[in-house]
Design a protein around this motif. Structure first.
Motif, mmCIF file in Angstrom:
data_model
loop_
_atom_site.group_PDB
_atom_site.id
_atom_site.type_symbol
_atom_site.label_atom_id
_atom_site.label_comp_id
_atom_site.label_asym_id
_atom_site.label_seq_id
_atom_site.Cartn_x
_atom_site.Cartn_y
_atom_site.Cartn_z
ATOM 1 N N PHE A 252 0.841 -1.207 0.000
ATOM 2 C CA PHE A 252 0.000 0.000 0.000
ATOM 3 C C PHE A 252 0.872 1.251 0.000
ATOM 4 N N GLN A 253 0.335 2.310 -0.548
ATOM 5 C CA GLN A 253 1.041 3.601 -0.536
ATOM 6 C C GLN A 253 1.165 4.131 0.886
ATOM 7 N N PRO A 329 -0.314 -1.970 12.033
ATOM 8 C CA PRO A 329 -0.411 -1.394 10.687
ATOM 9 C C PRO A 329 0.403 -2.206 9.667
ATOM 10 N N VAL A 330 -0.193 -2.367 8.496
ATOM 11 C CA VAL A 330 0.372 -3.250 7.473
ATOM 12 C C VAL A 330 0.788 -2.455 6.242
ATOM 13 N N ARG A 331 1.975 -2.763 5.713
ATOM 14 C CA ARG A 331 2.352 -2.100 4.452
ATOM 15 C C ARG A 331 2.233 -3.019 3.247
ATOM 16 N N LEU A 332 2.349 -4.331 3.485
ATOM 17 C CA LEU A 332 2.248 -5.281 2.364
ATOM 18 C C LEU A 332 1.381 -6.465 2.770
ATOM 19 N N ILE A 333 0.552 -6.904 1.835
ATOM 20 C CA ILE A 333 -0.242 -8.106 2.090
ATOM 21 C C ILE A 333 -0.156 -9.022 0.878
ATOM 22 N N GLY A 334 -0.030 -10.310 1.135
ATOM 23 C CA GLY A 334 0.069 -11.248 0.019
ATOM 24 C C GLY A 334 -0.599 -12.568 0.357
ATOM 25 N N ALA A 397 -6.860 -1.249 -5.054
ATOM 26 C CA ALA A 397 -6.609 -1.371 -3.609
ATOM 27 C C ALA A 397 -6.405 0.014 -2.991
ATOM 28 N N GLU A 398 -5.719 0.871 -3.706
ATOM 29 C CA GLU A 398 -5.511 2.239 -3.210
ATOM 30 C C GLU A 398 -6.839 2.983 -3.107
#
Ligand code: DCP
Ligand code: MG
Length: 404
Positions: A252-253, A329-334, A397-398
């Protein structure tokens, strides 16, 4: 270093295999996928069905309206996978690197074996001849200096085609008056944006590079490169049967601490994973969730359910893993699928076009897409194919992040 690349793609793949094996089907509009009495879509159709307007991904009821006289058949994946293995085995002998894109499609790096363009032509010819002689199927071959150009070339003279594009200049000359949609990664929604500022053709992109980059950012930069014929991506050796997992992830940005939103984004990732697995004819029996927190710490959590087929079940497993992680808080999800298998038993159980199971699954997916659509005021269902492009997925997603 300059590359010599061949892109090969079978013609009406599933339909051609069926016609090869049953002469009574030849010369007829043949539609492979669901049956008109079922819910579902067209997987592919013979070239005889195409003038009616039938195409891959189309709702089967619409196909039936357009082509009521067609022959409708369920796919036989086991057979297509077996043929696919034979095809790739032939093609791979001519390449130093072979990148399987789908059961019926591959990029081949023939730089070494070919030595020069004349050598590459010989290889292209051999690939077409051997595919026809040994497997009684036709393919279309594109020979070019880049992946994008090779793909464009293979589509140029379909079916049973051959075309070559030997330089960026030739590529540009060929496509410059065409719609921007011919550019790799430009789908419907990107095209609409470009039309919005008066950019309709590749030539427009070339002439207004700054505007394209301002409008689309990183993707814009890529598109302007492609419009000039520049694409230095290498052929990445990839054989799905050797793959350990198939996954998708996105960053995510801005970090996300809303886990409801993460669950929703996870569903889009699951749809992507299902789609990719399906294209190469694989299924998985395990699901992995990956998160990178804002502090860069990554975690993975896995589950192996008895069977994991459609996007809904992949999502369900991944979402239940997500429920149990520490909520930071999450910056990447896969999400990825592992324990890959291509056995018929698995396929039938999970794919079963004619079983109640498949219908339930499809209905569930529809329901979920509709619910998502309502939550974010987006038409997910009507734009499913586009969501399979990472670029669109990121943007979506953004958008979801900003509008939750
Ligand atoms: N396929 C599918 N669903 C889609 C697209 C494709 O199930 N939305 C399957 C059926 C196809 C095979 O993948 O036979 C290969 O896809 P292609 O896009 O290469 O389509 P075809 O080979 O059928 O036709 P073409 O001659 O246009 O390549
Ligand atoms: Mg094809």
């Amino acid at each position: 270093m300059p590359q010599i690349i061949i892109h090969v793609d079978m013609d009406a793949f599933y339909a051609s295999v069926e016609m090869r094996d049953d002469p009574t089907l030849r010369g007829k509009p043949l539609i492979i996928g669901s049956l008109p009495s079922e819910r579902g879509v067209v997987a592919t159709c013979s070239y005889e069905a195409r003038p009616f307007g039938v195409h891959s991904g189309m709702n089967i009821k619409d196909a039936y309206r357009l082509c009521p006289g067609g022959i409708y058949m369920h796919p036989n994946f086991e057979k297509y996978r077996a043929v696919s293995r034979q095809l790739h085995a032939i093609w791979d002998t001519y390449a130093s690197a072979s990148e399987t894109i789908a059961l019926d499609e591959a990029y081949l790096d023939v730089t070494e074996q070919a030595v020069d363009w004349e050598g590459a032509r010989r290889i292209a010819r051999l690939i077409k001849e051997r595919t026809l002689e040994e497997l009684k199927l036709t393919c279309s071959v594109g020979l070019a200096y880049s992946k994008t150009a090779a793909k464009t070339a293979s589509e140029e003279k379909k079916p049973d085609g051959y075309f070559e594009i030997l330089s960026p200049e030739e590529y540009v000359r060929l496509i410059q008056d065409r719609d921007v949609k011919v550019l790799y990664t430009v789908g419907g929604s990107t095209a609409e944006k470009l039309y919005g500022i008066g950019i309709r053709t590749v030539r427009d992109v070339q002439q207004r590079q700054e505007d394209v980059i301002r409008l689309l950012g990183k993707q814009g930069r890529w598109i302007t490169q492609v419009a000039l014929g520049i694409d230095e991506r290498r052929v990445e050796p990839y054989r799905p049967e050797e793959a350990k997992s198939i996954g998708r992830e996105l960053t995510f940005q801005k970090d996300v601490d809303n886990y409801e939103l993460l669950r929703d984004v996870l569903f889009l990732l699951a749809l992507n994973v299902e789609n990719r697995a399906k294209r190469v004819g694989l299924r998985g029996r395990g699901v992995t969730l990956k998160l990178t927190y804002a502090n860069m710490k990554s975690i993975t959590r896995s589950r192996s359910p008895a069977a994991c087929g459609g996007a809904v079940s992949i999502w369900r497993e991944a979402a239940s893993l997500l429920d149990k992680v520490e909520k930071r808080p999450v910056r990447l999800i896969g999400v990825s699928l592992y324990n890959l298998t291509d056995t018929e038993e698995q396929q039938l159980r999970l794919e079963g076009f004619d079983t109640e199971d498949a219908r339930t699954r499809e209905a569930e997916q529809k329901r979920m897409l509709a619910a998502l659509g309502e939550r974010y005021h987006l038409d997910f269902e009507g734009n499913l194919e586009k969501l399979f492009h990472m670029e669109t997925l990121h943007r979506t997603a953004e958008y979801m992040r900003k509008h939750f």
